[in-house]
Design an enzyme around this catalytic site. Structure first.
Site, PDB file in Angstrom:
ATOM      1  CB  CYS A  14       7.633   0.798 -12.506  1.00 15.81           C
ATOM      2  SG  CYS A  14       6.224   0.509 -11.723  1.00 15.81           S
ATOM      3  CB  CYS A  35       5.052   6.578  -7.846  1.00 18.23           C
ATOM      4  SG  CYS A  35       4.055   5.381  -7.930  1.00 18.23           S
ATOM      5  CB  CYS A  42       9.250   5.893  -7.602  1.00 18.24           C
ATOM      6  SG  CYS A  42       9.755   4.201  -7.705  1.00 18.24           S
ATOM      7  CB  CYS A  91      10.774  -6.644   2.960  1.00 21.87           C
ATOM      8  SG  CYS A  91       9.499  -5.922   1.924  1.00 21.87           S
ATOM      9  CB  CYS A 122       7.615  -8.512   4.025  1.00 16.82           C
ATOM     10  SG  CYS A 122       6.964  -7.314   3.623  1.00 16.82           S
ATOM     11  CB  CYS A 142       3.279  -4.135   5.773  1.00 14.39           C
ATOM     12  SG  CYS A 142       4.683  -2.973   5.909  1.00 14.39           S
ATOM     13  NE  ARG A 192       9.453  -2.031   8.813  1.00 12.92           N
ATOM     14  CZ  ARG A 192       8.673  -2.798   8.277  1.00 12.92           C
ATOM     15  NH1 ARG A 192       8.269  -2.286   7.191  1.00 12.92           N
ATOM     16  NH2 ARG A 192       8.230  -4.031   8.708  1.00 12.92           N
TER      17      ARG A 192
HETATM   18  N1  SAM Z   1       5.898  -1.103  -7.223  1.00 15.24           N
HETATM   19  C1  SAM Z   1       5.433  -1.496  -5.582  1.00 15.24           C
HETATM   20  C2  SAM Z   1       4.435  -0.451  -5.340  1.00 15.24           C
HETATM   21  O1  SAM Z   1       4.782   0.863  -5.568  1.00 15.24           O
HETATM   22  O2  SAM Z   1       3.638  -0.745  -4.615  1.00 15.24           O
HETATM   23  C3  SAM Z   1       6.551  -1.772  -4.720  1.00 15.24           C
HETATM   24  C4  SAM Z   1       7.607  -1.023  -4.424  1.00 15.24           C
HETATM   25  S1  SAM Z   1       7.425   0.586  -4.150  1.00 15.24           S
HETATM   26  C5  SAM Z   1       8.842   1.161  -4.502  1.00 15.24           C
HETATM   27  C6  SAM Z   1       7.157   0.473  -2.430  1.00 15.24           C
HETATM   28  C7  SAM Z   1       6.904   2.028  -1.524  1.00 15.24           C
HETATM   29  O3  SAM Z   1       8.318   2.503  -1.378  1.00 15.24           O
HETATM   30  C8  SAM Z   1       6.166   3.274  -2.227  1.00 15.24           C
HETATM   31  O4  SAM Z   1       4.817   2.992  -1.880  1.00 15.24           O
HETATM   32  C9  SAM Z   1       6.597   4.412  -1.417  1.00 15.24           C
HETATM   33  O5  SAM Z   1       6.010   4.676  -0.088  1.00 15.24           O
HETATM   34  C10 SAM Z   1       8.132   3.904  -0.810  1.00 15.24           C
HETATM   35  N2  SAM Z   1       8.975   4.899  -1.472  1.00 15.24           N
HETATM   36  C11 SAM Z   1       9.493   4.715  -2.950  1.00 15.24           C
HETATM   37  N3  SAM Z   1      10.383   5.755  -3.377  1.00 15.24           N
HETATM   38  C12 SAM Z   1      10.473   6.324  -1.913  1.00 15.24           C
HETATM   39  C13 SAM Z   1      11.377   7.410  -1.729  1.00 15.24           C
HETATM   40  N4  SAM Z   1      12.034   8.172  -2.838  1.00 15.24           N
HETATM   41  N5  SAM Z   1      11.315   8.185  -0.729  1.00 15.24           N
HETATM   42  C14 SAM Z   1      10.552   7.600   0.305  1.00 15.24           C
HETATM   43  N6  SAM Z   1       9.768   6.292   0.062  1.00 15.24           N
HETATM   44  C15 SAM Z   1       9.627   6.008  -1.144  1.00 15.24           C
HETATM   45  C1  DTB Z   2       8.393   1.128   2.493  1.00 12.83           C
HETATM   46  O1  DTB Z   2       7.167   1.571   3.082  1.00 12.83           O
HETATM   47  N1  DTB Z   2       9.474   1.623   2.217  1.00 12.83           N
HETATM   48  C2  DTB Z   2      10.329   0.726   1.539  1.00 12.83           C
HETATM   49  C3  DTB Z   2       9.395  -0.505   1.570  1.00 12.83           C
HETATM   50  N2  DTB Z   2       8.111  -0.276   1.929  1.00 12.83           N
HETATM   51  C4  DTB Z   2       9.181  -1.299   0.103  1.00 12.83           C
HETATM   52  C5  DTB Z   2      10.965   1.221   0.354  1.00 12.83           C
HETATM   53  C6  DTB Z   2      11.676   2.341   0.337  1.00 12.83           C
HETATM   54  C7  DTB Z   2      12.051   2.854  -0.869  1.00 12.83           C
HETATM   55  C8  DTB Z   2      13.064   3.879  -0.781  1.00 12.83           C
HETATM   56  C9  DTB Z   2      13.636   4.246  -2.316  1.00 12.83           C
HETATM   57  C10 DTB Z   2      14.380   3.415  -2.842  1.00 12.83           C
HETATM   58  O2  DTB Z   2      15.060   2.641  -2.462  1.00 12.83           O
HETATM   59  O3  DTB Z   2      14.227   3.755  -4.332  1.00 12.83           O
HETATM   60 FE1  SF4 Z   3       6.402   1.612  -9.700  1.00 12.34          FE
HETATM   61 FE2  SF4 Z   3       7.993   3.111  -8.182  1.00 12.34          FE
HETATM   62 FE3  SF4 Z   3       5.538   3.460  -8.048  1.00 12.34          FE
HETATM   63 FE4  SF4 Z   3       6.313   1.085  -7.110  1.00 12.34          FE
HETATM   64  S1  SF4 Z   3       6.639   3.227  -6.255  1.00 12.34           S
HETATM   65  S2  SF4 Z   3       4.447   1.364  -8.522  1.00 12.34           S
HETATM   66  S3  SF4 Z   3       7.989   0.847  -8.327  1.00 12.34           S
HETATM   67  S4  SF4 Z   3       7.045   4.023  -9.737  1.00 12.34           S
END
Ligand code: SAM
Ligand code: DTB
Ligand code: SF4
Length: 330
Positions: free
Chosen positions: A63, A67, A70, A106, A137, A197, A269
């Site tokens: 990506c 973030c 992530c 989702c 979703c 959501c 959630r």
């Molecule tokens: N790339 C898209 C975005 O960022 O909108 C969709 C996927 S992203 C992984 C969805 C959400 O997962 C993020 O906005 C964040 O709130 C949550 N998330 C990602 N990594 C996480 C982590 N290590 N711990 C908790 N929540 C996480």
């Molecule tokens: C949300 O709020 N939490 C989910 C979903 N929306 C997409 C994602 C959590 C991701 C947790 C870290 C991972 O699995 O990489």
């Molecule tokens: Fe990309 Fe992860 Fe950020 Fe979603 S949360 S935009 S997958 S870096």
């Protein structure tokens, strides 16, 4: 038949919350906070029913956003960049999720925003999953007006796009996209007529005022989201937040309760971080008003409790999936 659980909120002159008012809720004696949150839950929901969503990462890694939490960001060492799943693989996973008892499926992608080509595949996935009789979703990053329309026409029920944290703390976590970009995408989703959501992550080093600031942003949306995921940071190796200090689990429970009090009719959630939580902490989250979970042994890249553990927990607590009837009334 699609198991639609919610009509879109018609708004409604809901209360406008100040950050100070929300901070005061966080500071209530724990028992008072829990009691109020449980009372509000019972005004709007069956307190023993839990909505089950299963997640699938349809496009993992690589990506272009940075973030800090992530593992899919190409800015830090994490998971490898994989190609998008085929439609058939997604439908197979959705069928398995339905079989296991999930009501919603989702689909998540590690994109800043989808391309036109990505959209063609996602539209097909949404149509096919919906045809299975599940709620759909997706979480694909930022969307433009044309894309929200394509998803609505395909039958997407919910779009997940998190605010993640308070505006004041946001710059500590993400630099490649603005807070306003997120609000704009949510506005487009709402305008297209899909359910919103949106939630965030706690335990990223934010202070109490900033935690209250995230809830204020969500609760003051007009209308507030139908679904509010509260994630506890999962500290993933290689990410800048991997060494962050643990949040006190009771502060996580308080966040759930405050979300419930400020967004009474939303599904709140209990999201990422459950695998690291004891049954007792999860039970407190349900008491605080959480009425939805991610169900299935995988989130996107991180683990989630096994289905058997969740079934055992629901049994122990006398809880049941939203789609099922209360066993005592059967
Ligand atoms: N790339 C898209 C975005 O960022 O909108 C969709 C996927 S992203 C992984 C969805 C959400 O997962 C993020 O906005 C964040 O709130 C949550 N998330 C990602 N990594 C996480 C982590 N290590 N711990 C908790 N929540 C996480
Ligand atoms: C949300 O709020 N939490 C989910 C979903 N929306 C997409 C994602 C959590 C991701 C947790 C870290 C991972 O699995 O990489
Ligand atoms: Fe990309 Fe992860 Fe950020 Fe979603 S949360 S935009 S997958 S870096």
């Amino acid at each position: 038949m699609n198991q639609q659980t919610q009509a879109p909120f018609e708004n409604s002159a809901e209360k406008i919350w100040s950050v100070a008012e929300i901070e005061a809720l966080f500071k209530l004696p724990f028992n008072d906070l829990m009691y109020s949150a449980q009372q509000v839950t019972r005004q709007h929901f069956d307190p023993n029913a839990v909505q089950l969503s299963t997640l699938l990462s349809i496009k993992t890694g690589g990506c272009s956003e940075d973030c800090g939490y992530c593992t899919q960001s190409s800015f830090h060492a994490g998971v490898e960049n994989k190609k998008m799943l085929e439609v058939e693989e997604v439908v197979k996973a959705a069928k398995a999720a339905k079989e296991a008892g999930a009501g919603r499926f989702c689909m998540g992608a590690a994109w800043r925003e989808p391309s036109a080509e990505d959209m063609t595949a996602v539209v097909e996935m949404v149509k096919e999953v919906r045809a299975l009789g599940m709620e759909t979703c997706a979480t694909l990053g930022m969307l433009n007006d044309e894309q929200t329309e394509q998803l609505r026409v395909a039958g997407l029920d919910y779009y997940n796009h998190n605010l993640d944290t308070a505006p004041e703390f946001y710059g500590n976590i993400i630099s490649t996209r603005d807070y306003q970009d997120r609000l704009d995408t949510l506005e487009r989703v709402r305008k297209a007529g899909m359910h919103v959501c949106s939630g965030g992550i706690v335990g990223m080093g934010e202070n109490l005022t900033q935690r209250a600031g995230l809830i204020a942003q969500l609760a003051n949306m007009n209308p507030y989201p139908e679904s509010v995921p509260i994630n506890n940071l999962v500290k993933l190796e290689g990410t800048p937040l991997a060494e962050t200090e643990d949040l006190d689990p009771l502060d996580f429970v308080r966040t759930i309760a405050v979300a419930r009090l400020t967004m009474p009719r939303a599904y709140v959630r209990l999201s990422a971080g459950r695998q690291q939580m004891s049954d007792a902490v999860q039970a407190l989250c349900f008491l605080a008003g959480a009425n939805s979970i991610f169900y299935g042994d995988q989130l996107l890249t991180a683990g989630n409790p096994e289905v058997d553990r969740d079934r055992a927990l629901m049994d122990k607590l006398g809880m049941y999936p939203l789609a099922d009837k209360c066993p005592a009334m059967a």
